[in-house]
Design an enzyme around this catalytic site. Sequence first.
Site, PDB file in Angstrom:
ATOM      1  N   GLU A  83       5.762   7.531   3.294  1.00  0.00           N
ATOM      2  CA  GLU A  83       5.393   6.126   3.122  1.00  0.00           C
ATOM      3  C   GLU A  83       4.359   5.923   2.007  1.00  0.00           C
ATOM      4  O   GLU A  83       4.529   5.059   1.148  1.00  0.00           O
ATOM      5  CB  GLU A  83       4.820   5.591   4.450  1.00  0.00           C
ATOM      6  CG  GLU A  83       5.857   5.591   5.551  1.00  0.00           C
ATOM      7  CD  GLU A  83       5.318   5.264   6.941  1.00  0.00           C
ATOM      8  OE1 GLU A  83       6.029   4.625   7.715  1.00  0.00           O
ATOM      9  OE2 GLU A  83       4.181   5.664   7.250  1.00  0.00           O
ATOM     10  N   ASP A  86      16.779   3.441  14.352  1.00  0.00           N
ATOM     11  CA  ASP A  86      16.029   4.439  13.557  1.00  0.00           C
ATOM     12  C   ASP A  86      16.831   5.724  13.448  1.00  0.00           C
ATOM     13  O   ASP A  86      16.967   6.324  12.379  1.00  0.00           O
ATOM     14  CB  ASP A  86      14.717   4.828  14.245  1.00  0.00           C
ATOM     15  CG  ASP A  86      13.674   3.752  14.178  1.00  0.00           C
ATOM     16  OD1 ASP A  86      12.989   3.552  15.196  1.00  0.00           O
ATOM     17  OD2 ASP A  86      13.548   3.126  13.130  1.00  0.00           O
ATOM     18  N   ASP A 104      11.667   7.659   4.926  1.00  0.00           N
ATOM     19  CA  ASP A 104      11.499   6.914   6.173  1.00  0.00           C
ATOM     20  C   ASP A 104      12.766   6.079   6.311  1.00  0.00           C
ATOM     21  O   ASP A 104      12.969   5.122   5.569  1.00  0.00           O
ATOM     22  CB  ASP A 104      10.254   6.017   6.080  1.00  0.00           C
ATOM     23  CG  ASP A 104       9.991   5.299   7.388  1.00  0.00           C
ATOM     24  OD1 ASP A 104      10.866   5.320   8.266  1.00  0.00           O
ATOM     25  OD2 ASP A 104       8.909   4.698   7.520  1.00  0.00           O
ATOM     26  N   LEU A 155      14.058   3.874   8.438  1.00  0.00           N
ATOM     27  CA  LEU A 155      13.989   2.437   8.719  1.00  0.00           C
ATOM     28  C   LEU A 155      12.561   2.084   9.117  1.00  0.00           C
ATOM     29  O   LEU A 155      12.205   2.099  10.299  1.00  0.00           O
ATOM     30  CB  LEU A 155      14.987   2.059   9.817  1.00  0.00           C
ATOM     31  CG  LEU A 155      15.343   0.583   9.840  1.00  0.00           C
ATOM     32  CD1 LEU A 155      15.933   0.110   8.521  1.00  0.00           C
ATOM     33  CD2 LEU A 155      16.308   0.277  10.962  1.00  0.00           C
ATOM     34  N   ASP A 156      11.762   1.773   8.121  1.00  0.00           N
ATOM     35  CA  ASP A 156      10.366   1.443   8.391  1.00  0.00           C
ATOM     36  C   ASP A 156      10.259   0.044   8.991  1.00  0.00           C
ATOM     37  O   ASP A 156      10.961  -0.874   8.568  1.00  0.00           O
ATOM     38  CB  ASP A 156       9.563   1.503   7.078  1.00  0.00           C
ATOM     39  CG  ASP A 156       8.102   1.262   7.343  1.00  0.00           C
ATOM     40  OD1 ASP A 156       7.423   2.194   7.781  1.00  0.00           O
ATOM     41  OD2 ASP A 156       7.642   0.115   7.160  1.00  0.00           O
ATOM     42  N   GLU A 215      10.823  10.798   8.486  1.00  0.00           N
ATOM     43  CA  GLU A 215       9.866  10.399   9.515  1.00  0.00           C
ATOM     44  C   GLU A 215      10.412  10.663  10.915  1.00  0.00           C
ATOM     45  O   GLU A 215       9.654  10.847  11.857  1.00  0.00           O
ATOM     46  CB  GLU A 215       9.563   8.906   9.338  1.00  0.00           C
ATOM     47  CG  GLU A 215       8.399   8.439  10.162  1.00  0.00           C
ATOM     48  CD  GLU A 215       8.093   6.971   9.950  1.00  0.00           C
ATOM     49  OE1 GLU A 215       7.757   6.584   8.825  1.00  0.00           O
ATOM     50  OE2 GLU A 215       8.192   6.220  10.933  1.00  0.00           O
ATOM     51  N   GLU A 216      11.716  10.699  11.056  1.00  0.00           N
ATOM     52  CA  GLU A 216      12.325  10.912  12.370  1.00  0.00           C
ATOM     53  C   GLU A 216      12.669  12.377  12.657  1.00  0.00           C
ATOM     54  O   GLU A 216      13.266  12.667  13.684  1.00  0.00           O
ATOM     55  CB  GLU A 216      13.589  10.043  12.505  1.00  0.00           C
ATOM     56  CG  GLU A 216      13.355   8.562  12.254  1.00  0.00           C
ATOM     57  CD  GLU A 216      12.296   7.944  13.165  1.00  0.00           C
ATOM     58  OE1 GLU A 216      12.052   8.467  14.271  1.00  0.00           O
ATOM     59  OE2 GLU A 216      11.688   6.949  12.744  1.00  0.00           O
ATOM     60  N   ASP A 222       6.065   8.017  18.532  1.00  0.00           N
ATOM     61  CA  ASP A 222       6.597   6.656  18.672  1.00  0.00           C
ATOM     62  C   ASP A 222       7.919   6.694  19.428  1.00  0.00           C
ATOM     63  O   ASP A 222       8.679   7.643  19.298  1.00  0.00           O
ATOM     64  CB  ASP A 222       6.923   6.040  17.295  1.00  0.00           C
ATOM     65  CG  ASP A 222       5.730   6.032  16.371  1.00  0.00           C
ATOM     66  OD1 ASP A 222       4.615   5.943  16.880  1.00  0.00           O
ATOM     67  OD2 ASP A 222       5.953   6.120  15.155  1.00  0.00           O
TER      68      ASP A 222
HETATM   69  P1  AHM Z   1       6.866   2.740  11.487  1.00  0.00           P
HETATM   70  O1  AHM Z   1       7.190   3.741  10.423  1.00  0.00           O
HETATM   71  O2  AHM Z   1       6.770   3.351  12.840  1.00  0.00           O
HETATM   72  O3  AHM Z   1       7.774   1.559  11.423  1.00  0.00           O
HETATM   73  O4  AHM Z   1       5.370   2.252  11.196  1.00  0.00           O
HETATM   74  C1  AHM Z   1       5.005   1.805   9.917  1.00  0.00           C
HETATM   75  C2  AHM Z   1       4.698   0.320   9.950  1.00  0.00           C
HETATM   76  C3  AHM Z   1       4.436  -0.240   8.585  1.00  0.00           C
HETATM   77  O5  AHM Z   1       5.559  -0.878   8.068  1.00  0.00           O
HETATM   78  C4  AHM Z   1       3.361  -1.260   8.837  1.00  0.00           C
HETATM   79  O6  AHM Z   1       2.553  -1.449   7.711  1.00  0.00           O
HETATM   80  C5  AHM Z   1       2.610  -0.661   9.990  1.00  0.00           C
HETATM   81  O7  AHM Z   1       3.507   0.169  10.668  1.00  0.00           O
HETATM   82  C6  AHM Z   1       2.100  -1.691  10.953  1.00  0.00           C
HETATM   83  O8  AHM Z   1       1.633  -0.998  12.071  1.00  0.00           O
HETATM   84  P2  AHM Z   1       0.870  -1.699  13.293  1.00  0.00           P
HETATM   85  O9  AHM Z   1       1.661  -2.916  13.645  1.00  0.00           O
HETATM   86  O10 AHM Z   1       0.857  -0.627  14.337  1.00  0.00           O
HETATM   87  O11 AHM Z   1      -0.506  -2.004  12.788  1.00  0.00           O
HETATM   88 MG    MG Z   2       7.530   4.078   8.699  1.00  0.00          MG
END
Ligand code: AHM
Ligand code: MG
Length: 278
Positions: A225, A41, A83, A85-86, A64-65, A35
Amino acid sequence: MQDIIEAIKISAIKIAKEIKKEDRDYSQNTNSTGDNQLKIDILSDIIIEEELKKVTSIYEIVSEEKDDVVAVNPDGIYKVGYDPLDGSSLIDVNLSVGSIFAIYKNSFNGQDLVGAVYVVYGPRMDLVIAIDDVKLYRFIEDDFKYVKNLTLDERGKYVSTGATQKNWLPWHKKLVDKMFDEGYELSYSGGMVPDLHFLLLRGGGLFSYPATIDKPKSKLRMVFEIFPYAYIFEKAGGGAIDGTNRVLDLKPTFVHDTCPSFFGSNYEIELVKKAYNL
Ligand code: AHM
Ligand code: MG
């Protein structure tokens, strides 16, 4: 574990301030899953790492990072997976985001979880701590004040289901259609922290991020997560499965491993098991 909780609170207050500062561009870096990392983040990861490194009871951390685990104190007994900043891409559209923490002993396997914590950065800042039970705190003026314990009803009213619908597997689509036919309402913001928080505060329902045709192992990561929320949902009286198996019994093959995930009250988890019993 109280020292870890205090470090999380300090980090959350700092991150909440950073979120409000300015629009943030994408940085040039990518994380292990590929990503684009937002600057916020990375900043949140640094803030949390700095605070957790002060906690002597922590042996190592991973986020996660980060590609790999970071050693903290050789005499520590806890491992923290987080994680920072999810859902950070939702900041630009002013929706809620969150930080997720999983506290392990021995290994980053679900069975070794001893506590889980998350923070919601929304119109208000909420903190949820699950150790023996699940407690909601709210940031009021300058501190987190206890609000209430969170428990799930046997059956909820809401369905919150992620992933691109055209890539859903037929049995998943059938499950969601059946739930709407039974009277469930849609609730979905696109951020797992506020989406799961909504279900926990409203007494239940089903959140899912299923396997899809293009992503059979789905998207959400076990260590940062899925396991923490599985722990929280179980402690609140509900459950968390990958379609068939209890997720806390699964062992990730690497620290960023993913799996399909379903979190809900008992009635909805049974519906998933029936739909996925192929
Ligand atoms: P991230 O950790 O990169 O932010 O991704 C996790 C998020 C979750 O909060 C959410 O449920 C999901 O990604 C939604 O993903 P998408 O929009 O790709 O379906
Ligand atoms: Mg996340």
